[in-house]
Design a protein around this motif. Structure first.
Motif, PDB file in Angstrom:
ATOM      1  N   ALA A  72      17.005  -8.356   4.256  1.00 21.58           N
ATOM      2  CA  ALA A  72      16.567  -8.868   2.963  1.00 21.58           C
ATOM      3  C   ALA A  72      16.186  -7.708   2.045  1.00 21.58           C
ATOM      4  O   ALA A  72      15.987  -6.586   2.497  1.00 21.58           O
ATOM      5  N   THR A  73      16.093  -8.011   0.765  1.00 22.24           N
ATOM      6  CA  THR A  73      15.605  -7.023  -0.190  1.00 22.24           C
ATOM      7  C   THR A  73      14.125  -7.295  -0.459  1.00 22.24           C
ATOM      8  O   THR A  73      13.668  -8.432  -0.391  1.00 22.24           O
ATOM      9  N   LEU A  74      13.390  -6.240  -0.733  1.00 19.80           N
ATOM     10  CA  LEU A  74      11.966  -6.348  -1.061  1.00 19.80           C
ATOM     11  C   LEU A  74      11.749  -5.664  -2.391  1.00 19.80           C
ATOM     12  O   LEU A  74      12.198  -4.529  -2.603  1.00 19.80           O
ATOM     13  N   GLU A  75      11.063  -6.348  -3.296  1.00 25.36           N
ATOM     14  CA  GLU A  75      10.772  -5.770  -4.602  1.00 25.36           C
ATOM     15  C   GLU A  75       9.321  -6.028  -4.960  1.00 25.36           C
ATOM     16  O   GLU A  75       8.826  -7.145  -4.819  1.00 25.36           O
ATOM     17  N   LEU A  76       8.645  -4.987  -5.387  1.00 34.72           N
ATOM     18  CA  LEU A  76       7.277  -5.097  -5.893  1.00 34.72           C
ATOM     19  C   LEU A  76       7.330  -4.825  -7.381  1.00 34.72           C
ATOM     20  O   LEU A  76       7.840  -3.790  -7.800  1.00 34.72           O
ATOM     21  N   ARG A  77       6.830  -5.767  -8.160  1.00 35.41           N
ATOM     22  CA  ARG A  77       6.852  -5.650  -9.616  1.00 35.41           C
ATOM     23  C   ARG A  77       5.429  -5.587 -10.150  1.00 35.41           C
ATOM     24  O   ARG A  77       4.696  -6.573 -10.087  1.00 35.41           O
ATOM     25  N   ASN A  78       5.055  -4.422 -10.606  1.00 36.42           N
ATOM     26  CA  ASN A  78       3.763  -4.232 -11.265  1.00 36.42           C
ATOM     27  C   ASN A  78       2.593  -4.772 -10.418  1.00 36.42           C
ATOM     28  O   ASN A  78       1.704  -5.445 -10.919  1.00 36.42           O
ATOM     29  N   VAL A  79       2.613  -4.472  -9.124  1.00 42.33           N
ATOM     30  CA  VAL A  79       1.595  -4.987  -8.199  1.00 42.33           C
ATOM     31  C   VAL A  79       0.273  -4.247  -8.388  1.00 42.33           C
ATOM     32  O   VAL A  79       0.233  -3.016  -8.437  1.00 42.33           O
ATOM     33  N   ASN A  80      -0.784  -5.011  -8.500  1.00 42.55           N
ATOM     34  CA  ASN A  80      -2.141  -4.487  -8.649  1.00 42.55           C
ATOM     35  C   ASN A  80      -3.043  -5.126  -7.610  1.00 42.55           C
ATOM     36  O   ASN A  80      -2.856  -6.281  -7.242  1.00 42.55           O
ATOM     37  N   LYS A  81      -4.041  -4.372  -7.177  1.00 43.11           N
ATOM     38  CA  LYS A  81      -5.056  -4.896  -6.266  1.00 43.11           C
ATOM     39  C   LYS A  81      -6.401  -4.318  -6.672  1.00 43.11           C
ATOM     40  O   LYS A  81      -6.576  -3.112  -6.775  1.00 43.11           O
ATOM     41  N   SER A  82      -7.346  -5.207  -6.929  1.00 49.35           N
ATOM     42  CA  SER A  82      -8.705  -4.801  -7.262  1.00 49.35           C
ATOM     43  C   SER A  82      -9.659  -5.637  -6.431  1.00 49.35           C
ATOM     44  O   SER A  82      -9.387  -6.803  -6.151  1.00 49.35           O
ATOM     45  N   TYR A  83     -10.758  -5.057  -6.043  1.00 39.03           N
ATOM     46  CA  TYR A  83     -11.745  -5.780  -5.238  1.00 39.03           C
ATOM     47  C   TYR A  83     -12.895  -6.308  -6.081  1.00 39.03           C
ATOM     48  O   TYR A  83     -13.900  -6.735  -5.541  1.00 39.03           O
ATOM     49  N   GLY A  84     -12.750  -6.292  -7.398  1.00 36.90           N
ATOM     50  CA  GLY A  84     -13.780  -6.842  -8.271  1.00 36.90           C
ATOM     51  C   GLY A  84     -13.707  -6.251  -9.665  1.00 36.90           C
ATOM     52  O   GLY A  84     -13.210  -5.143  -9.860  1.00 36.90           O
ATOM     53  N   SER A  85     -14.196  -7.015 -10.628  1.00 36.32           N
ATOM     54  CA  SER A  85     -14.169  -6.515 -12.002  1.00 36.32           C
ATOM     55  C   SER A  85     -15.125  -5.339 -12.135  1.00 36.32           C
ATOM     56  O   SER A  85     -16.178  -5.285 -11.513  1.00 36.32           O
ATOM     57  N   GLY A  86     -14.743  -4.397 -12.918  1.00 34.27           N
ATOM     58  CA  GLY A  86     -15.555  -3.203 -13.116  1.00 34.27           C
ATOM     59  C   GLY A  86     -15.319  -2.130 -12.073  1.00 34.27           C
ATOM     60  O   GLY A  86     -15.820  -1.016 -12.205  1.00 34.27           O
ATOM     61  N   ASP A 121      -9.145   0.086  -9.734  1.00 36.92           N
ATOM     62  CA  ASP A 121      -8.060  -0.592  -9.024  1.00 36.92           C
ATOM     63  C   ASP A 121      -7.661   0.206  -7.787  1.00 36.92           C
ATOM     64  O   ASP A 121      -7.473   1.419  -7.859  1.00 36.92           O
ATOM     65  N   THR A 122      -7.521  -0.495  -6.674  1.00 36.05           N
ATOM     66  CA  THR A 122      -7.056   0.150  -5.446  1.00 36.05           C
ATOM     67  C   THR A 122      -5.561   0.423  -5.540  1.00 36.05           C
ATOM     68  O   THR A 122      -5.091   1.487  -5.153  1.00 36.05           O
ATOM     69  N   LEU A 123      -4.813  -0.550  -6.038  1.00 41.78           N
ATOM     70  CA  LEU A 123      -3.385  -0.379  -6.308  1.00 41.78           C
ATOM     71  C   LEU A 123      -3.176  -0.660  -7.790  1.00 41.78           C
ATOM     72  O   LEU A 123      -3.709  -1.634  -8.312  1.00 41.78           O
ATOM     73  N   LYS A 124      -2.391   0.171  -8.446  1.00 41.21           N
ATOM     74  CA  LYS A 124      -2.203   0.002  -9.888  1.00 41.21           C
ATOM     75  C   LYS A 124      -0.729   0.160 -10.259  1.00 41.21           C
ATOM     76  O   LYS A 124      -0.148   1.238 -10.067  1.00 41.21           O
ATOM     77  N   ASN A 125      -0.153  -0.925 -10.760  1.00 41.35           N
ATOM     78  CA  ASN A 125       1.217  -0.931 -11.281  1.00 41.35           C
ATOM     79  C   ASN A 125       2.250  -0.378 -10.299  1.00 41.35           C
ATOM     80  O   ASN A 125       3.073   0.461 -10.656  1.00 41.35           O
ATOM     81  N   ILE A 126       2.222  -0.866  -9.069  1.00 40.52           N
ATOM     82  CA  ILE A 126       3.163  -0.413  -8.047  1.00 40.52           C
ATOM     83  C   ILE A 126       4.528  -1.059  -8.292  1.00 40.52           C
ATOM     84  O   ILE A 126       4.634  -2.277  -8.381  1.00 40.52           O
ATOM     85  N   GLU A 127       5.549  -0.231  -8.398  1.00 43.17           N
ATOM     86  CA  GLU A 127       6.927  -0.674  -8.614  1.00 43.17           C
ATOM     87  C   GLU A 127       7.790  -0.075  -7.508  1.00 43.17           C
ATOM     88  O   GLU A 127       7.953   1.138  -7.433  1.00 43.17           O
ATOM     89  N   VAL A 181       3.476   7.716   2.756  1.00 36.18           N
ATOM     90  CA  VAL A 181       2.616   8.795   3.235  1.00 36.18           C
ATOM     91  C   VAL A 181       1.574   9.108   2.174  1.00 36.18           C
ATOM     92  O   VAL A 181       1.793   8.884   0.984  1.00 36.18           O
ATOM     93  N   GLY A 182       0.448   9.587   2.613  1.00 32.01           N
ATOM     94  CA  GLY A 182      -0.604   9.972   1.689  1.00 32.01           C
ATOM     95  C   GLY A 182      -1.909  10.130   2.439  1.00 32.01           C
ATOM     96  O   GLY A 182      -2.034   9.763   3.610  1.00 32.01           O
ATOM     97  N   PRO A 183      -2.898  10.658   1.761  1.00 23.97           N
ATOM     98  CA  PRO A 183      -4.190  10.892   2.417  1.00 23.97           C
ATOM     99  C   PRO A 183      -4.911   9.586   2.731  1.00 23.97           C
ATOM    100  O   PRO A 183      -4.603   8.522   2.171  1.00 23.97           O
ATOM    101  N   SER A 184      -5.869   9.678   3.593  1.00 25.10           N
ATOM    102  CA  SER A 184      -6.697   8.535   3.950  1.00 25.10           C
ATOM    103  C   SER A 184      -7.343   7.959   2.696  1.00 25.10           C
ATOM    104  O   SER A 184      -7.854   8.686   1.854  1.00 25.10           O
ATOM    105  N   GLY A 185      -7.265   6.641   2.567  1.00 24.30           N
ATOM    106  CA  GLY A 185      -7.906   5.969   1.445  1.00 24.30           C
ATOM    107  C   GLY A 185      -7.066   5.847   0.189  1.00 24.30           C
ATOM    108  O   GLY A 185      -7.547   5.382  -0.842  1.00 24.30           O
ATOM    109  N   CYS A 186      -5.776   6.226   0.255  1.00 26.75           N
ATOM    110  CA  CYS A 186      -4.952   6.191  -0.967  1.00 26.75           C
ATOM    111  C   CYS A 186      -4.315   4.833  -1.220  1.00 26.75           C
ATOM    112  O   CYS A 186      -3.721   4.626  -2.272  1.00 26.75           O
ATOM    113  N   GLY A 187      -4.402   3.884  -0.267  1.00 27.95           N
ATOM    114  CA  GLY A 187      -3.898   2.526  -0.488  1.00 27.95           C
ATOM    115  C   GLY A 187      -2.680   2.135   0.325  1.00 27.95           C
ATOM    116  O   GLY A 187      -2.125   1.058   0.121  1.00 27.95           O
TER     117      GLY A 187
END
Length: 85
Positions: A2-16, A19-25, A37-43
């Motif tokens: 199958a194909t997988l596509e992420l369009r402008n995916v955001n993840k926040s754990y609360g207002s203010g 963002d943990t994830l911001k505009n993932i494409e 790949v990435g450092p610990s805590g990058c999402g």
């Protein structure tokens, strides 16, 4: 396969909060291989959990074969992960 596509995916754990994830494409075609790949805590794990449905996204869409699965429960997504130990 199958194909997988992420369009402008955001993840926040609360207002203010930052963002943990911001505009993932990402677009992954059938048969392609992606490594996060990435450092610990990058999402990396947060992104995988969102794709699998273990965490809700705050915005955007996750599509498998052009079907939006963002609101589906994990059991209905037909996606699996193997965690590193």
């Amino acid at each position: 396969m199958a194909t997988l596509e992420l369009r402008n995916v955001n993840k926040s754990y609360g207002s203010g909060l930052v963002d943990t994830l911001k505009n993932i494409e990402i677009s992954i075609d059938s048969g392609e291989f992606l490594i996060l790949v990435g450092p610990s805590g990058c999402g990396k794990s947060t992104l995988m959990n969102c794709i699998a449905g273990l965490e809700d996204i705050s915005g955007g869409a996750i599509l498998v074969d052009d079907q939006d699965i963002s609101g589906m429960s994990p059991k209905d997504r037909d996606i699996a992960m193997v965690f590193q130990s």
